[in-house]
Design an enzyme around this catalytic site. Structure first.
Site, PDB file in Angstrom:
ATOM      1  N   GLU A 189     -54.224 -58.565 -71.235  1.00  0.00           N
ATOM      2  CA  GLU A 189     -52.954 -59.227 -71.523  1.00  0.00           C
ATOM      3  C   GLU A 189     -51.808 -58.226 -71.576  1.00  0.00           C
ATOM      4  O   GLU A 189     -50.709 -58.500 -71.078  1.00  0.00           O
ATOM      5  CB  GLU A 189     -53.067 -59.995 -72.845  1.00  0.00           C
ATOM      6  CG  GLU A 189     -51.768 -60.514 -73.425  1.00  0.00           C
ATOM      7  CD  GLU A 189     -51.072 -61.561 -72.572  1.00  0.00           C
ATOM      8  OE1 GLU A 189     -49.957 -61.965 -72.956  1.00  0.00           O
ATOM      9  OE2 GLU A 189     -51.628 -61.972 -71.526  1.00  0.00           O
TER      10      GLU A 189
ATOM     11  N   LYS B 294     -48.521 -58.386 -69.177  1.00  0.00           N
ATOM     12  CA  LYS B 294     -47.156 -58.454 -69.701  1.00  0.00           C
ATOM     13  C   LYS B 294     -46.273 -57.379 -69.071  1.00  0.00           C
ATOM     14  O   LYS B 294     -45.129 -57.623 -68.695  1.00  0.00           O
ATOM     15  CB  LYS B 294     -47.149 -58.291 -71.226  1.00  0.00           C
ATOM     16  CG  LYS B 294     -47.555 -59.531 -71.980  1.00  0.00           C
ATOM     17  CD  LYS B 294     -46.438 -60.565 -71.952  1.00  0.00           C
ATOM     18  CE  LYS B 294     -46.932 -61.891 -72.511  1.00  0.00           C
ATOM     19  NZ  LYS B 294     -47.852 -62.592 -71.602  1.00  0.00           N
TER      20      LYS B 294
ATOM     21  N   ARG C 145     -38.657 -72.573 -66.300  1.00  0.00           N
ATOM     22  CA  ARG C 145     -39.767 -72.894 -65.402  1.00  0.00           C
ATOM     23  C   ARG C 145     -39.810 -71.963 -64.194  1.00  0.00           C
ATOM     24  O   ARG C 145     -40.814 -71.897 -63.489  1.00  0.00           O
ATOM     25  CB  ARG C 145     -39.642 -74.351 -64.931  1.00  0.00           C
ATOM     26  CG  ARG C 145     -39.720 -75.364 -66.063  1.00  0.00           C
ATOM     27  CD  ARG C 145     -39.303 -76.739 -65.603  1.00  0.00           C
ATOM     28  NE  ARG C 145     -40.258 -77.346 -64.709  1.00  0.00           N
ATOM     29  CZ  ARG C 145     -41.215 -78.183 -65.067  1.00  0.00           C
ATOM     30  NH1 ARG C 145     -41.346 -78.508 -66.340  1.00  0.00           N
ATOM     31  NH2 ARG C 145     -42.035 -78.708 -64.197  1.00  0.00           N
TER      32      ARG C 145
ATOM     33  N   GLU D  30     -45.547 -58.283 -65.454  1.00  0.00           N
ATOM     34  CA  GLU D  30     -44.654 -59.438 -65.356  1.00  0.00           C
ATOM     35  C   GLU D  30     -43.197 -59.042 -65.579  1.00  0.00           C
ATOM     36  O   GLU D  30     -42.303 -59.500 -64.860  1.00  0.00           O
ATOM     37  CB  GLU D  30     -45.029 -60.484 -66.404  1.00  0.00           C
ATOM     38  CG  GLU D  30     -46.257 -61.303 -66.106  1.00  0.00           C
ATOM     39  CD  GLU D  30     -46.531 -62.316 -67.208  1.00  0.00           C
ATOM     40  OE1 GLU D  30     -46.826 -63.473 -66.872  1.00  0.00           O
ATOM     41  OE2 GLU D  30     -46.450 -61.961 -68.390  1.00  0.00           O
TER      42      GLU D  30
ATOM     43  N   ASN E 240     -40.779 -81.732 -56.799  1.00  0.00           N
ATOM     44  CA  ASN E 240     -41.634 -80.665 -57.302  1.00  0.00           C
ATOM     45  C   ASN E 240     -43.027 -80.859 -56.710  1.00  0.00           C
ATOM     46  O   ASN E 240     -43.518 -81.985 -56.639  1.00  0.00           O
ATOM     47  CB  ASN E 240     -41.767 -80.722 -58.826  1.00  0.00           C
ATOM     48  CG  ASN E 240     -40.477 -80.410 -59.536  1.00  0.00           C
ATOM     49  OD1 ASN E 240     -39.506 -79.982 -58.929  1.00  0.00           O
ATOM     50  ND2 ASN E 240     -40.465 -80.633 -60.839  1.00  0.00           N
ATOM     51  N   GLY E 241     -43.683 -79.755 -56.328  1.00  0.00           N
ATOM     52  CA  GLY E 241     -45.029 -79.850 -55.790  1.00  0.00           C
ATOM     53  C   GLY E 241     -45.089 -79.430 -54.339  1.00  0.00           C
ATOM     54  O   GLY E 241     -44.198 -78.737 -53.832  1.00  0.00           O
TER      55      GLY E 241
ATOM     56  N   CYS F 283     -40.643 -75.921 -60.351  1.00  0.00           N
ATOM     57  CA  CYS F 283     -39.290 -76.398 -60.141  1.00  0.00           C
ATOM     58  C   CYS F 283     -38.900 -77.383 -61.238  1.00  0.00           C
ATOM     59  O   CYS F 283     -39.731 -77.881 -61.978  1.00  0.00           O
ATOM     60  CB  CYS F 283     -39.184 -77.079 -58.788  1.00  0.00           C
ATOM     61  SG  CYS F 283     -39.935 -76.178 -57.424  1.00  0.00           S
TER      62      CYS F 283
ATOM     63  N   LYS G  71     -42.703 -70.569 -65.085  1.00  0.00           N
ATOM     64  CA  LYS G  71     -43.297 -70.807 -66.395  1.00  0.00           C
ATOM     65  C   LYS G  71     -44.511 -71.716 -66.298  1.00  0.00           C
ATOM     66  O   LYS G  71     -45.538 -71.453 -66.907  1.00  0.00           O
ATOM     67  CB  LYS G  71     -42.249 -71.432 -67.330  1.00  0.00           C
ATOM     68  CG  LYS G  71     -42.742 -71.695 -68.743  1.00  0.00           C
ATOM     69  CD  LYS G  71     -43.095 -70.406 -69.466  1.00  0.00           C
ATOM     70  CE  LYS G  71     -43.523 -70.665 -70.888  1.00  0.00           C
ATOM     71  NZ  LYS G  71     -43.971 -69.433 -71.544  1.00  0.00           N
TER      72      LYS G  71
ATOM     73  N   HIS H  14     -66.562 -45.705 -64.944  1.00  0.00           N
ATOM     74  CA  HIS H  14     -67.010 -46.436 -63.751  1.00  0.00           C
ATOM     75  C   HIS H  14     -65.869 -46.669 -62.759  1.00  0.00           C
ATOM     76  O   HIS H  14     -65.847 -47.685 -62.059  1.00  0.00           O
ATOM     77  CB  HIS H  14     -67.652 -47.759 -64.143  1.00  0.00           C
ATOM     78  CG  HIS H  14     -68.912 -47.604 -64.921  1.00  0.00           C
ATOM     79  ND1 HIS H  14     -70.143 -47.460 -64.338  1.00  0.00           N
ATOM     80  CD2 HIS H  14     -69.122 -47.522 -66.262  1.00  0.00           C
ATOM     81  CE1 HIS H  14     -71.069 -47.316 -65.271  1.00  0.00           C
ATOM     82  NE2 HIS H  14     -70.468 -47.358 -66.455  1.00  0.00           N
TER      83      HIS H  14
ATOM     84  N   TRP I 115     -38.257 -73.412 -56.835  1.00  0.00           N
ATOM     85  CA  TRP I 115     -39.052 -72.185 -56.712  1.00  0.00           C
ATOM     86  C   TRP I 115     -39.685 -72.215 -55.332  1.00  0.00           C
ATOM     87  O   TRP I 115     -40.483 -73.095 -55.018  1.00  0.00           O
ATOM     88  CB  TRP I 115     -40.121 -72.154 -57.808  1.00  0.00           C
ATOM     89  CG  TRP I 115     -40.771 -70.822 -58.007  1.00  0.00           C
ATOM     90  CD1 TRP I 115     -40.297 -69.765 -58.723  1.00  0.00           C
ATOM     91  CD2 TRP I 115     -42.049 -70.413 -57.502  1.00  0.00           C
ATOM     92  NE1 TRP I 115     -41.200 -68.731 -58.700  1.00  0.00           N
ATOM     93  CE2 TRP I 115     -42.282 -69.099 -57.949  1.00  0.00           C
ATOM     94  CE3 TRP I 115     -43.028 -71.040 -56.716  1.00  0.00           C
ATOM     95  CZ2 TRP I 115     -43.444 -68.385 -57.647  1.00  0.00           C
ATOM     96  CZ3 TRP I 115     -44.181 -70.327 -56.404  1.00  0.00           C
ATOM     97  CH2 TRP I 115     -44.370 -69.020 -56.871  1.00  0.00           C
TER      98      TRP I 115
END
Length: 608
Positions: free
Chosen positions: A480, A484, A27, A487, A98-99, A2, A603, A503, A74
């Protein structure tokens, strides 16, 4: 996650609050709100969704007032609704947070017993309730905050606004960052320097457990014991003009294309190109020679950078590396010894799990190193050795330039460690440094492939699943690349070590499954070709990212290849990151998703 902004100003603050919140959109958030004092009376405007919804509300029903607070939320406790949006109010107090308040149910019950009941589903509202209760008990606003803060368990940064107090904001931090901005007859509070950049470059970062009382004339900071303390004021290098997309459609596109420049800036801090040697920033004493082990930890994309770094440190410095995801590291009680060094990687320098892992290692007596993009961050301040990346502000939620700058730092440190440990000769070091010096130019060549990659996006967008394969340092790139794509486009993707194909993943291969193979022509390229043949034999759709030699040896048609420039093995992970970023970006653009702010993502993850 947030975003927070607070202003004690000289003119109407509502537009300024919204402007600052826009700079915190990167963020991640799903609702927003502001509160001001109009004639001493608390007044709020809150809206679901993006800030444009809040702006429309303010256009229709403006807020006056020279003091106010704002927030982008958020959702954690409760859905992203107007009722759950911040700021939260109870009686004469308004709060943004925030938190996570871990003991909110216990405190909520205590407030209810006194006749104060929540109207939202959030943990945050209990802070307003408890402060309101303290005010009703006869405490002043500042004393009420002082009484409530020790009652709160968990991670938080908080800003309080009080009815009838036209020259007072109170802020506090515990496990979540908060910065004070100094102006001329006005003062500011913000989640980070980016939020404050339109107003001032004079910043004081609150330390863990600090709380601060602001007026237009300045601030008084106290620590968790309520003792008055002085914290240093610094000049922030973040300018308001830096937070701009320029001519690009998205911040992510801009940040992808900034990579040749910022990688060059970063490498210049860690390489002496004239002497062909690795170095560290001036004034820093780093000694890898006597280490028995390097312990590394990070989250998300930064973790994948660390995985690549593990290969480099072990190959070029023969230094054993233990690496784990920070959310696992912090709880598994890894045995560590004083003869070891711990290295933590974070773009923001505020990642909660990474910070907790750092503190675990610091308590055990290890030397702490930090690879961070924000040198004023909590992780940087608590580390013994800070290895900054010079990526500049990264606004897009999906990390791009921060990742390649992290790789650049880790490659440079691995070479330095190799020299200090007597593994690399002077000629070998010079060869590796020379290879790294070519990275900015090679990055430009990789970016020149964008038109080719954009043409592949429609075909990939029709897939419901995508498999990424790689070996050695290309294995973390496969992880990665899959991250991406997930996301940004919300397509399910998995990254695998190519040798693991038989496997399990091979069971998924059919004509509908794209398989993206990351394979520079190196010593193990033939092994990867064998895996591609297994995919081709089962009708899989292969997209090979390789160089000219690799393309010739692959037997694939041109349409199934992305042809990369020839390059040294050590720089391959940095350069091959660029096409996997462009693939995810252009698939997401074609599908119409929110590239810079993908759903449900933030973020900077500053809570568990």
């Amino acid at each position: 996650m947030c975003g927070i902004i607070g202003i004690v100003g000289n003119a109407g603050v509502a537009p300024l609050l919204v402007d600052a919140l826009k700079r915190l959109e990167y963020r991640g958030y799903d609702s927003a709100g502001v509160a001001t004092l109009e004639g001493g009376v608390l007044t709020r405007r809150r809206a679901e969704g993006k800030l444009r919804n809040l702006e429309a509300l303010l256009d229709k029903d403006p807020l006056a007032g020279r003091i106010g607070i704002g927030h982008t939320r958020w959702a954690t406790h409760g859905a992203p609704t107007v009722t759950n949006a911040h700021p939260h109010q109870s009686g004469r107090v308004c709060v943004v947070h925030n938190g996570i308040i871990e003991n909110y149910l216990e405190l909520r019950a205590e407030a209810a017993a006194a006749g104060l009941f929540p109207v939202s589903d959030t943990d945050t509202e209990v802070v307003a309730l408890m402060t309101d209760l303290a005010l009703r008990g006869g405490l002043s606003p500042v004393d009420a905050v002082a009484a409530v803060l020790p009652r709160l368990k968990g991670a938080f940064s908080l800003v309080f606004l009080f009815e009838g107090e036209e020259d007072l904001l109170v802020g506090a931090r515990q496990g979540s960052p908060l910065a004070v901005g100094h102006g001329d007859g006005e003062m500011f509070l913000g989640s980070d320097a980016i939020a404050l950049s339109p107003f001032t470059d004079r910043i004081t970062y609150l330390e863990e457990g600090d709380w601060v009382v602001l007026s237009r004339q300045g601030c008084v900071i106290r620590d968790r014991s309520n003792a008055q303390v002085q914290r240093p004021e610094s000049r922030s290098a973040i300018g308001a003009a830096m937070i701009d997309k320029g001519n690009y459609r998205h911040f992510m596109a801009k940040e992808i294309h900034e990579q040749p420049e910022v990688i060059g800036h970063t490498l210049s801090r860690y390489l002496d190109l004239a002497a062909r040697k690795a170095k560290v920033p001036d004034g820093m004493a780093v000694d890898f020679s006597g280490l028995t082990r390097l312990v590394m930890s990070a989250c998300g994309t930064a973790y994948y950078a660390g995985l690549v770094g593990k290969y480099w440190f072990e190959k070029y410095a023969r230094l054993p590396v233990e690496i784990d995801i920070a959310s696992e590291f912090r709880y598994r009680e890894l045995p560590v010894n004083p003869g070891e060094m711990a290295l933590f990687i974070s773009q923001s320098g505020e990642t909660a799990d990474t910070l907790a892992s750092l503190r675990y290692c610091k308590a055990a007596g290890l030397t702490i190193g930090a690879v961070v993009n924000v040198p004023e961050s909590t992780i940087a301040r608590e580390a013994d050795l800070v290895f900054p990346t010079i990526a500049g502000p990264e606004i897009g939620v999906a990390s791009t330039k921060a990742f390649t700058c992290q790789l650049s730092v880790l490659a440079s440190l691995a070479i330095l460690a190799g020299r200090q440990r007597g593994v690399l000769t002077a000629d070998q070091e010079a060869e590796l440094v020379g290879a790294l010096s070519e990275v900015p130019g090679l990055a430009l060549k990789a970016l020149a492939l964008e038109a080719r990659i954009e043409k592949l996006a429609p075909g990939l967008s029709r897939a419901s699943d995508v498999l990424y394969l790689g070996r050695s340092t290309s294995y973390p790139l496969a992880l990665e690349g899959a991250l991406k794509l997930k996301e940004l486009s919300y397509i399910h993707a998995e990254g695998y070590a190519a040798g693991e194909l038989k496997h399990g993943p091979i069971a998924l291969i059919d004509e509908n499954l794209p398989v993206i193979v990351i394979a520079p022509h190196d010593a193990i390229y033939e092994k990867t070709v064998s895996n591609m043949q297994e995919v081709a034999a089962r009708g899989g759709r292969i997209l090979l990212i390789t160089d000219e030699k690799g393309a010739e040896a692959s037997g694939l048609a041109d349409r199934d290849r992305i042809l990369m420039p020839a390059l040294s093995e050590i720089v391959a992970p940095i350069i091959y990151s660029i096409p996997i970023q462009l693939i995810a970006y252009h698939v997401a653009v074609f599908m119409g998703t929110d590239v810079d702010q993908p759903r449900n993502l933030a973020k900077s993850v500053t809570v568990e």
